[in-house]
Write a protein that holds these residues in place. Structure first.
Motif, mmCIF file in Angstrom:
data_model
loop_
_atom_site.group_PDB
_atom_site.id
_atom_site.type_symbol
_atom_site.label_atom_id
_atom_site.label_comp_id
_atom_site.label_asym_id
_atom_site.label_seq_id
_atom_site.Cartn_x
_atom_site.Cartn_y
_atom_site.Cartn_z
ATOM 1 N N SER A 48 0.813 -1.221 0.000
ATOM 2 C CA SER A 48 0.000 0.000 0.000
ATOM 3 C C SER A 48 0.841 1.263 0.000
ATOM 4 O O SER A 48 0.366 2.331 -0.380
ATOM 5 N N ILE B 164 1.887 2.576 2.796
ATOM 6 C CA ILE B 164 1.679 3.213 4.097
ATOM 7 C C ILE B 164 2.937 3.044 4.944
ATOM 8 O O ILE B 164 3.635 2.035 4.843
ATOM 9 N N ASP C 193 -5.574 2.552 11.162
ATOM 10 C CA ASP C 193 -5.039 2.152 9.862
ATOM 11 C C ASP C 193 -6.161 2.106 8.841
ATOM 12 O O ASP C 193 -7.193 1.476 9.080
ATOM 13 N N CYS D 200 -5.722 1.372 4.815
ATOM 14 C CA CYS D 200 -4.797 1.253 3.689
ATOM 15 C C CYS D 200 -5.319 0.262 2.670
ATOM 16 O O CYS D 200 -6.057 -0.673 2.999
#
Length: 132
Positions: free
Chosen positions: A23, A25, A72, A74
């Motif tokens: 992702s 992230i 989170d 993502c």
């Protein structure tokens, strides 16, 4: 593509690590014990799946009555811009109900994304940063 959303499918640290890497992230994706602790101590986890591949996650901490911290959100870069993140947030909000405020801290690169999926910008927050 037929993405399936689940709140009852358990994930493990390796799956979450792979998703974090895919992702883009910024998370400690190499620290599997820490990731497993993040999974174990979350109150709500919604996941998005393309067959058996984990392609998105919304992981949250909440009291179920006043506030919820979306720690989170993502989506795998190959699956971004398909509405997966928006749907994960919708499912989370549906589960929480209208009386729970949803709060998150955004990465600088995602500041333009969150207003597009219903978040209002707040300038009245504070934090004590963690040690890396």
């Amino acid at each position: 593509m037929n993405i399936k959303y689940k709140s009852d499918r358990l994930i493990n640290a390796a799956e979450m690590s792979n998703l974090f890497k895919a992702s883009g992230i910024r998370r400690p994706y190499k620290d599997l014990p820490r990731l497993q602790s993040m999974i174990d101590h979350a109150d709500i986890i919604w996941t998005a799946w393309d067959n058996e591949k984990l392609v998105g996650i919304a992981r949250a901490l909440t009291d179920y009555s006043y506030c919820c911290y979306l720690s989170d959100l993502c989506v795998d870069e190959e699956y971004q811009k398909m509405g997966i993140g928006k749907e994960l947030v919708r499912l989370l909000q549906e589960q929480l109900g209208e009386e729970v405020t949803l709060v998150l801290l955004s990465a600088p690169g995602a500041m333009d994304y969150y207003p597009m999926i219903g978040f209002n910008k707040a300038d009245n927050g504070f934090l004590i940063p963690r040690k890396q």
